[in-house]
Design an enzyme around this catalytic site. Structure first.
Site, PDB file in Angstrom:
ATOM      1  N   GLU A  42      72.171   8.569 106.706  1.00 13.49           N
ATOM      2  CA  GLU A  42      70.838   7.795 106.332  1.00 13.49           C
ATOM      3  C   GLU A  42      69.597   8.871 106.769  1.00 13.49           C
ATOM      4  O   GLU A  42      69.592   8.699 107.904  1.00 13.49           O
ATOM      5  CB  GLU A  42      70.875   6.583 107.373  1.00 13.49           C
ATOM      6  CG  GLU A  42      71.781   5.472 106.967  1.00 13.49           C
ATOM      7  CD  GLU A  42      71.790   4.767 105.658  1.00 13.49           C
ATOM      8  OE1 GLU A  42      70.577   4.820 105.272  1.00 13.49           O
ATOM      9  OE2 GLU A  42      72.308   4.243 104.808  1.00 13.49           O
TER      10      GLU A  42
ATOM     11  N   CYS B  33      61.101   5.822 108.203  1.00 12.99           N
ATOM     12  CA  CYS B  33      61.980   6.636 107.204  1.00 12.99           C
ATOM     13  C   CYS B  33      61.474   6.296 105.923  1.00 12.99           C
ATOM     14  O   CYS B  33      61.369   6.999 104.962  1.00 12.99           O
ATOM     15  CB  CYS B  33      63.193   6.708 107.267  1.00 12.99           C
ATOM     16  SG  CYS B  33      64.037   4.965 107.456  1.00 12.99           S
TER      17      CYS B  33
HETATM   18  P1  NAD Z   1      66.430  11.880 116.513  1.00 15.65           P
HETATM   19  O1  NAD Z   1      66.175  13.380 117.051  1.00 15.65           O
HETATM   20  O2  NAD Z   1      66.526  10.842 117.402  1.00 15.65           O
HETATM   21  O3  NAD Z   1      67.824  12.488 116.258  1.00 15.65           O
HETATM   22  C1  NAD Z   1      68.778  11.502 115.633  1.00 15.65           C
HETATM   23  C2  NAD Z   1      70.025  11.477 116.475  1.00 15.65           C
HETATM   24  O4  NAD Z   1      70.825  12.639 116.130  1.00 15.65           O
HETATM   25  C3  NAD Z   1      70.097  11.253 117.778  1.00 15.65           C
HETATM   26  O5  NAD Z   1      70.903  10.212 118.536  1.00 15.65           O
HETATM   27  C4  NAD Z   1      70.285  12.608 118.533  1.00 15.65           C
HETATM   28  O6  NAD Z   1      70.745  12.586 119.787  1.00 15.65           O
HETATM   29  C5  NAD Z   1      71.120  13.152 117.496  1.00 15.65           C
HETATM   30  N1  NAD Z   1      71.190  14.586 117.560  1.00 15.65           N
HETATM   31  C6  NAD Z   1      70.132  15.305 117.577  1.00 15.65           C
HETATM   32  N2  NAD Z   1      70.380  16.733 117.526  1.00 15.65           N
HETATM   33  C7  NAD Z   1      71.718  16.789 117.328  1.00 15.65           C
HETATM   34  C8  NAD Z   1      72.505  17.839 117.301  1.00 15.65           C
HETATM   35  N3  NAD Z   1      72.239  19.255 117.103  1.00 15.65           N
HETATM   36  N4  NAD Z   1      73.814  17.558 117.054  1.00 15.65           N
HETATM   37  C9  NAD Z   1      74.481  16.269 117.166  1.00 15.65           C
HETATM   38  N5  NAD Z   1      73.604  15.149 117.321  1.00 15.65           N
HETATM   39  C10 NAD Z   1      72.042  15.508 117.377  1.00 15.65           C
HETATM   40  O7  NAD Z   1      65.870  11.393 115.375  1.00 15.65           O
HETATM   41  P2  NAD Z   1      65.392  12.305 113.996  1.00 15.65           P
HETATM   42  O8  NAD Z   1      66.558  12.969 113.515  1.00 15.65           O
HETATM   43  O9  NAD Z   1      64.073  13.391 114.708  1.00 15.65           O
HETATM   44  O10 NAD Z   1      65.011  11.070 113.221  1.00 15.65           O
HETATM   45  C11 NAD Z   1      63.830  11.129 112.273  1.00 15.65           C
HETATM   46  C12 NAD Z   1      64.364  11.477 111.040  1.00 15.65           C
HETATM   47  O11 NAD Z   1      65.203  10.307 110.716  1.00 15.65           O
HETATM   48  C13 NAD Z   1      63.525  11.421 109.737  1.00 15.65           C
HETATM   49  O12 NAD Z   1      63.767  12.391 108.760  1.00 15.65           O
HETATM   50  C14 NAD Z   1      63.663  10.150 109.331  1.00 15.65           C
HETATM   51  O13 NAD Z   1      63.205   9.898 107.814  1.00 15.65           O
HETATM   52  C15 NAD Z   1      65.068   9.724 109.126  1.00 15.65           C
HETATM   53  N6  NAD Z   1      65.391   8.315 109.278  1.00 15.65           N
HETATM   54  C16 NAD Z   1      66.117   7.788 108.373  1.00 15.65           C
HETATM   55  C17 NAD Z   1      66.317   6.491 108.308  1.00 15.65           C
HETATM   56  C18 NAD Z   1      67.270   5.913 107.377  1.00 15.65           C
HETATM   57  O14 NAD Z   1      67.485   4.564 107.426  1.00 15.65           O
HETATM   58  N7  NAD Z   1      67.402   6.440 106.008  1.00 15.65           N
HETATM   59  C19 NAD Z   1      65.893   5.847 109.462  1.00 15.65           C
HETATM   60  C20 NAD Z   1      65.226   6.408 110.378  1.00 15.65           C
HETATM   61  C21 NAD Z   1      64.901   7.745 110.411  1.00 15.65           C
END
Ligand code: NAD
Length: 465
Positions: free
Chosen positions: A218, A252
């Protein structure tokens, strides 16, 4: 965070192994167990609403109303929708059998995948951990939940409460950041459900490939809001402002930018300014309903984008409070920084295009968005957007709200994600649909299919197959 690598990865392996063993005992299979978990989760959300509201305020400055509507209440609705329909969704489905195989009966049966991993992000840290959990439990799986370390208060609340109210043999919460998630990703899961950005999505998919584990991704991206001149611009502006500035733009599916067709550009500017003032007052910093940017890194990233257009309204910011005013930028160059990557903050650029052809060309030349919104009075424009663009979802007249329709699958396409969930679609994601064929043994009606193939048998087989 200071746990040594060895101990940590042994911990991840032990957790997953414990849940895998629990799954093999069959404890998660009965529908009664699944419903009991969902009811317990519902009770937790009702009884500990204050705890979660405080955690969400600490992490993101979320107002109590927004915390309830978009996180707690949203999850309760997802549980209720699932509980009401679960028996029906779990019923085996009869499938017709071709004449050549009769007598026989065929059906599909849903079975749990096993032990699944849910990795959630910080922006809706409760909803995006629990809504997938609802689907995973409804499908009869054991689940490891890995909340985001960037929403530490919500992560701690989930780690405290979930094992207390859910079956601790089947549900575990592992807190932590990259090292902890990396250790988890080394383990073999039966499904990985990841919500977050595309860069980490690739890390997750690569790790999953080692075990041939299916993934749901997602992800995000730039979701456009097309505005046509014939639309009711005042209402369109209010709805765009609502969808964009809730959670300080960190949603998102928030409209990332406005694609203003022809004359709509100047009209939408003044209506957006008015809508923002109506919702957050003259000083949004003082509004109890306006959130904050999650951390300094994102604050610095976002404030660097403020110069990428003419400021229509907003622009103010305060690093100590991680505050950025709801900001609208006009005369934005499509090649500028604010238009290159997902903004994920309270900055709304307006890009002008001469007509709908140009708007469609603009959209299709870029990554497929998670959502596409259009504000138009024209049925023809709607039909063209449905037929000529691709996005996770397409909504007319309102942003963000499609994900509250439980019958609609929620997910992206291409760069915005892989797979979907919500309601029955969550059950599809977290189950295997097994084909069951049952042909009685006595009276061997299949003899005609066995060699040696005489000319008569060959003729008959060609007719039957
Ligand atoms: P985040 O930084 O919280 O990361 C998401 C998860 O990935 C966390 O649990 C984190 O610990 C893990 N993570 C981070 N780096 C990692 C790595 N190198 N290896 C393994 N796991 C790792 O959140 P984010 O990515 O900054 O979230 C924002 C993004 O998510 C935006 O692009 C947003 O559009 C997208 N998003 C999508 C949805 C959807 O439902 N499609 C919902 C919310 C957010």
């Amino acid at each position: 965070m200071s746990t040594p690598t060895g101990t940590r990865s042994v911990g991840a392996a032990a957790t997953v192994s414990r849940l895998r063993t629990a799954h093999t005992t069959g404890r998660t299979r009965p529908t009664a167990w699944r419903k009991a978990q969902l009811r317990a989760l519902r009770r937790l959300l009702v009884e500990q609403e204050d705890v979660f509201v405080s955690a969400l305020r600490a992490d993101l400055g979320k107002s109590a109303v927004e915390a309830y509507v978009t996180e707690i209440g949203f999850t309760i609705k997802e549980i209720d929708h699932t509980l009401r329909r679960l028996d029906r969704w779990l019923r085996p489905r009869r499938v017709p059998v071709p004449l050549s195989l009769q007598p026989a009966r065929a059906r599909t049966v849903r079975e749990p995948l096993g032990t699944v991993l849910v990795i959630s992000p910080w922006n809706y840290p409760l909803q995006l951990a629990l809504a997938p959990l609802v689907g995973a439990l409804a499908a009869g799986n054991c689940v490891v939940v890995k909340p985001s370390e960037l929403a530490p208060a919500t992560s701690a609340a989930l780690a405290h409460w979930l094992p207390r109210v859910l079956d601790p043999a089947a549900v575990a919460v592992v807190e932590g950041g990259v090292p902890e998630t990396t250790d988890l990703l080394e383990q073999r899961f039966d499904h990985i459900f990841y919500t977050g950005n595309g860069t980490v999505g690739r890390v997750v998919m690569t790790a999953a490939a080692r075990h041939l584990t299916p993934v749901t991704l997602e992800l995000g991206g730039k979701s456009p809001a097309v505005v046509e001149p014939g639309a009711d611009l005042a209402t369109a502006a209010r709805r765009i402002a609502w969808g964009k500035f809730m959670n300080a733009g960190q949603t998102c599916v928030a409209p990332d930018y406005v694609l203003a067709v022809g004359d709509a550009a100047s009209g939408i500017e003044s209506h957006l300014t008015a809508a923002i003032r109506e919702m957050y007052g003259d000083d949004p910093a003082a509004s109890a309903d306006y959130g904050r940017v999650v951390d300094e890194r994102h604050f610095d990233r976002l404030t660097a984008l403020l110069a990428d257009g003419r400021t229509v309204t907003g622009g103010g910011h305060d690093r100590a409070n991680r505050y950025i005013a709801p900001t609208v930028l006009a005369d934005v160059d499509p090649g500028s920084g604010v238009m290159r990557e997902e903004i994920f903050g309270p900055i709304l650029p307006i890009v002008r295009v001469p007509d709908l052809d140009a708007a469609i060309a603009f959209i299709t030349a870029r990554d497929k968005p998670l959502a596409l919104y259009a504000f138009t009075a024209s049925g023809r424009s709607k039909r063209r957007l449905v037929a000529e663009t691709s996005s996770g979802a397409l909504a007319f007249g309102v942003p963000n709200a499609h994900l509250t329709v439980p019958g609609l699958p929620f997910g992206g396409v291409g760069e915005s994600g892989l797979g979907g969930y919500h309601g029955r679609h969550s059950l599809d994601t977290f189950s295997h649909t097994k084909s069951v064929l049952d042909k009685p043994l006595p009276a061997d009606t299949l003899r005609v299919a066995y060699p040696p193939f005489t000319a008569g048998k060959a003729r008959l087989l060609r007719r039957l197959t």
